[in-house]
Design a protein around this motif. Sequence first.
Motif, PDB file in Angstrom:
ATOM      1  N   LYS A   1       0.825  -1.210   0.000  1.00  0.00           N
ATOM      2  CA  LYS A   1       0.000   0.000   0.000  1.00  0.00           C
ATOM      3  C   LYS A   1       0.862   1.265   0.000  1.00  0.00           C
ATOM      4  O   LYS A   1       0.464   2.289  -0.564  1.00  0.00           O
ATOM      5  N   ALA A   2       2.026   1.203   0.640  1.00  0.00           N
ATOM      6  CA  ALA A   2       2.879   2.388   0.743  1.00  0.00           C
ATOM      7  C   ALA A   2       3.710   2.634  -0.513  1.00  0.00           C
ATOM      8  O   ALA A   2       4.183   3.756  -0.736  1.00  0.00           O
ATOM      9  N   LEU A   3       3.887   1.599  -1.338  1.00  0.00           N
ATOM     10  CA  LEU A   3       4.786   1.696  -2.486  1.00  0.00           C
ATOM     11  C   LEU A   3       4.335   2.792  -3.448  1.00  0.00           C
ATOM     12  O   LEU A   3       3.186   2.807  -3.909  1.00  0.00           O
ATOM     13  N   ARG A   4       5.255   3.700  -3.737  1.00  0.00           N
ATOM     14  CA  ARG A   4       4.960   4.788  -4.680  1.00  0.00           C
ATOM     15  C   ARG A   4       6.272   5.365  -5.190  1.00  0.00           C
ATOM     16  O   ARG A   4       7.321   5.215  -4.538  1.00  0.00           O
TER      17      ARG A   4
ATOM     18  N   SER B   1       7.161  -9.765  -5.333  1.00  0.00           N
ATOM     19  CA  SER B   1       7.626  -8.795  -6.325  1.00  0.00           C
ATOM     20  C   SER B   1       6.414  -8.020  -6.832  1.00  0.00           C
ATOM     21  O   SER B   1       5.431  -8.629  -7.266  1.00  0.00           O
ATOM     22  N   TYR B   2       6.504  -6.695  -6.758  1.00  0.00           N
ATOM     23  CA  TYR B   2       5.420  -5.828  -7.206  1.00  0.00           C
ATOM     24  C   TYR B   2       5.967  -4.808  -8.203  1.00  0.00           C
ATOM     25  O   TYR B   2       7.179  -4.563  -8.257  1.00  0.00           O
ATOM     26  N   VAL B   3       5.074  -4.209  -8.958  1.00  0.00           N
ATOM     27  CA  VAL B   3       5.444  -3.105  -9.844  1.00  0.00           C
ATOM     28  C   VAL B   3       5.003  -1.806  -9.195  1.00  0.00           C
ATOM     29  O   VAL B   3       3.855  -1.676  -8.752  1.00  0.00           O
ATOM     30  N   CYS B   4       5.940  -0.856  -9.090  1.00  0.00           N
ATOM     31  CA  CYS B   4       5.631   0.434  -8.473  1.00  0.00           C
ATOM     32  C   CYS B   4       4.515   1.133  -9.250  1.00  0.00           C
ATOM     33  O   CYS B   4       4.552   1.184 -10.493  1.00  0.00           O
TER      34      CYS B   4
END
Length: 432
Positions: free
Chosen positions: A223-226, A298-301
């Motif tokens: 949720k914080a990823l930006r 692994s996520y995409v920003c």
Amino acid sequence: MSRILDTARARGALDPILLDRAETRTEAPPLGLDIAARIAEIDEPRLRRDRLARLRAELAARDYAGALLSDPMNIRYATGARNMAVWTMHAPGRYVFVATDGPVVLFEFGTTRHLWDGLGPVDDLRTSIPWFYFLAGPRTQEKTELWAKQVIGVMDEFGRSNRRLAVDRCEPWGAQRLVDAGIRLFDAQEPLEMARRIKTPEELKCMQLSVDVCDIAVERIRKALRPGLTENQVWSILHETNIAHDGEWIECRLLASGERTNPWFQECGNRVIEAGDIVAFDTDMVGPFGYLADISRSYVCPDRRPTPDQRRLYEIAQEQVLTNIELIRPGLGFREFSERCWSVPEAFVPNRYMMMIHGAGFVDEYPTVAYLQDYDDWGYDGMFEENMVVCVESYIGEVGGSQGVKLEQQVLVTANGAVPMSKSPFVDAMEP
């Protein structure tokens, strides 16, 4: 308190921000779960008793008089005694003698003995003699001699004429004194790892609690990823969540973004994450009660959709982990698993992860399951058993590629196969 603050004000010793914090009482923010209630569900005396019984069974099977343990995780497994675990990994000034048929004698720093009065498995609490250079300095040889007399004394007292002693960490000049006294030394890590490979009922509760805390941290990271955050800022979320839930430490710093995701094993730093970057991480989280929660995601920003190549890498890594989880069952041999497992496409073989599966407990533990092509170098056989906890690994990134994907799932081996312990999104987690 107010008089202290008034004096500090007069001296100009307090920053205004700190003054505001000192004078304002606020309730702690709510945690992701009721950690106090979950901890209360753990029967700690049973947890310690069952672990000690497993260790003693392994010592007896090898005809050892006992074990001399200095590794803080081995001490904790045998006794439940935690004291400055990370520091004593490199400053081994406390140790325990576990008699196979006799008492548990804990040798603790004199100034910290009060921590363990009345601790169930510890029958005898004595003051340790640190003999590493930081504390002993030029008196190292003298302190080594005194330490050796301690150990020889408990062997004479409780060994019942058996002179076979399992030892985990021992500098050679100390070991030589024990050998000169007629004590035969053996590797304690083998019986410890064999004891720890099967988790007791209370251990499984501890491990699930740790994974549940980790899931909260992973969701907070997602949720914080930006764009604009540094890798270190994102990684700090895992630490904060873990400590707030009575967790302990993080084994590694394995979070990378963008081009730093290939090859794997680059530690997080001050790189600023950009929109569309893959952000991959491996938690290696030592949580409540000292148990490991080891998952990778692994996520995409945000602010840029995943590219076709990013989706391709993710789908391949996901297929490897899910296929291999399906294979695991009690009675399956490690080598047989390696022969039947999902086959890594040739383009990704050079950068493959170092192993396909490893055990989990306090930290990474027995077993490790090697790729078939690695068996001649370091692989070994064994067997999956019910109530093992293992982590199934994948890293997919081509040599020279601009990015890679790291995925890992921690699973419990049950009579019916492997069951994931984490509820953190895994399947199609790269979907926006």
